[in-house]
Scaffold this motif. Structure first.
Motif, PDB file in Angstrom:
ATOM      1  N   GLY A 241      39.574  48.058  54.510  1.00  0.00           N
ATOM      2  CA  GLY A 241      40.507  49.083  54.652  1.00  0.00           C
ATOM      3  C   GLY A 241      39.531  50.350  54.169  1.00  0.00           C
ATOM      4  O   GLY A 241      40.040  51.530  54.305  1.00  0.00           O
ATOM      5  N   ILE A 267      47.702  49.553  56.800  1.00  0.00           N
ATOM      6  CA  ILE A 267      46.709  50.497  56.628  1.00  0.00           C
ATOM      7  C   ILE A 267      46.445  51.050  58.020  1.00  0.00           C
ATOM      8  O   ILE A 267      46.449  52.360  58.133  1.00  0.00           O
ATOM      9  N   MET A 310      44.676  50.283  48.054  1.00  0.00           N
ATOM     10  CA  MET A 310      44.123  51.296  49.001  1.00  0.00           C
ATOM     11  C   MET A 310      44.664  52.738  48.705  1.00  0.00           C
ATOM     12  O   MET A 310      44.324  53.390  49.297  1.00  0.00           O
TER      13      MET A 310
END
Length: 433
Positions: A241, A267, A310
């Motif tokens: 990611g 993602i 993330m």
């Protein structure tokens, strides 16, 4: 005099080429201590070369295990010679995942004494759900600078454990403690992240009886012993990611190899919403961004939601998107400390509690910045790659905790990034962004 590293980045270059993803950091730091439960030799493959893994090997060695490195990404661990249940304070406190030693040692020996975890500092990291599970299985637990847990009668007993909040660490820790317990343990409201499934698969391959990993109800039937075997760790969802977010921020085209595309859905969906092209195949993904980025709202949630690990990386990409984006942190209470560093580079971000309002800008500008945790450090690397001019990034030891050869991989994609050594002061204090 000891040395630290810093990264020098000259940005403004799109990324092109191929990158191969390493083994999952979040799986490795649980599977390696879980080897303590095995009465035999474990061969673990696809291990990432990161400092957290190296530190865990040192801890196991100190406890009496035999750790034999077979090649760059494979190791044999034999924990039959372990006698100590008290890893050193200095080593355990340097790593966030040290709490996994509690579940593994308590499950194997009926007691454990482990320093409270360290690692990245981005919010309160209570272990109350871990303790709740251990106590339900018959352990007496005391907390202070160390956590001491001891099973009454020397062995844990299966129990029903309901998690008050979804906790990855507690789910994995209770799972480890339960595999050798008398009877059956059920974890309700369990976390479902891919690395929880990977830990369960590892333990099952060694002889455990775990069902339901990846759902919110996990059942662990205790067994007498775990025997040796071979296991290969899954690819790192967050590393993949991170490269995806880097292409979103810089532009270019990247083929990502050695991934499980399903793990990337949360993602991929958000990046596609932002105008990034994502094409999936069996174990690869092609990421391409040629046009402008579009605004998006992001809220981090337990898996299968958008991962908190993330959040900083996608926030950097949103800094360069057209319009106003909202980023809501739904897991940790203090994960926006890096925002001040992005502001030094020209980002327009305002933070109110767990919500960041991101006003897109046409470009970022290189500046001296410091990493304050692992994923924030990766985000600042992305910002440096996308910015005009030179970025000097220090405190990169945080990044090296969880990314294998980040600089080398980026250089192969055309990035202008290098490592320089800087003298380490004799007395250092933890940097807080």
């Amino acid at each position: 005099m000891p040395v630290l590293n810093k990264y020098i980045i000259h940005g403004g270059r799109p990324l092109f080429g191929e990158v191969t993803i390493s083994g999952a950091k979040n799986a490795a730091v649980a599977i390696i201590p879980a080897a303590l439960l095995v009465d035999g030799v474990c061969r673990i493959e696809n291990i990432p070369q990161i400092s957290d893994v190296t530190l865990f090997f040192s801890i196991l060695d100190e406890l009496g295990a035999r750790v034999r490195v077979l090649n760059q990404h494979a190791v044999e661990i034999d924990c039959r010679t372990v006698r100590s249940t008290h890893p050193s304070y200095d080593m355990a406190r340097r790593i966030r995942a040290s709490y996994y030693l509690l579940g593994a040692l308590l499950g194997r020996f009926g007691e454990a004494t482990v320093a409270m975890p360290g690692g990245c500092n981005f919010g309160v990291r209570p272990i109350d759900q871990h303790v709740k599970g251990f106590r339900a299985m018959g352990a007496e637990v005391t907390e202070g600078n160390f956590v001491h847990a001891a099973a009454r009668g020397g062995r844990l007993t299966g129990a029903n454990v309901y998690m008050d909040v979804v906790s990855v660490g507690a789910t994995m820790n209770i799972m480890m403690a339960a595999v050798l317990a008398d009877g059956t343990t059920t974890i309700e409201n369990a976390a479902k992240e891919p690395h929880i499934v990977d830990l369960a698969n590892f333990l099952n391959s060694m002889g455990a009886d775990i069902k339901g990993a990846g759902t919110d109800s996990i059942r662990i039937k205790g067994v007498e012993r775990l025997s040796g075997g071979t296991y290969c760790i899954i690819p790192d969802q967050i590393e993949a990611g991170t490269y995806m977010a880097a292409v979103a921020a810089t532009g270019g085209q990247l083929l990502i190899r050695n991934i499980i595309p399903k793990h990337m859905d949360c993602i991929s969906a958000k990046l596609m919403e932002m105008g990034v092209t994502v094409e999936e195949q069996d174990d690869t993904m092609l990421i391409r961004r040629s046009g402008p980025l579009q605004r998006a709202n992001v809220k981090t949630l337990p898996y299968p939601g958008f991962p908190t690990d993330m959040q900083p990386q996608i926030t950097v990409a949103l800094c360069l998107a057209q319009g106003t984006s909202l980023v809501t942190e739904g897991v940790w209470n203090n994960r926006f400390k890096y925002v001040e560093e992005l502001r030094r580079m020209g980002a327009q971000i305002q933070v109110d509690g767990r919500v960041a309002v991101v006003e897109g800008v046409t470009q970022l500008t290189g500046a001296p910045v410091q990493a304050c945790d692992l994923r924030a450090g990766a985000a600042l690397v992305i910002a440096g790659l996308a910015a005009q001019g030179e970025t000097e990034l220090t405190q990169v030891q945080y990044i090296e905790r969880g990314y294998e050869d980040l600089v080398g991989k980026l250089r192969q994609l055309g990035a202008d990034i290098r490592v320089e050594e800087i003298p380490e002061p004799e007395e250092t204090e933890a940097h807080i962004c």
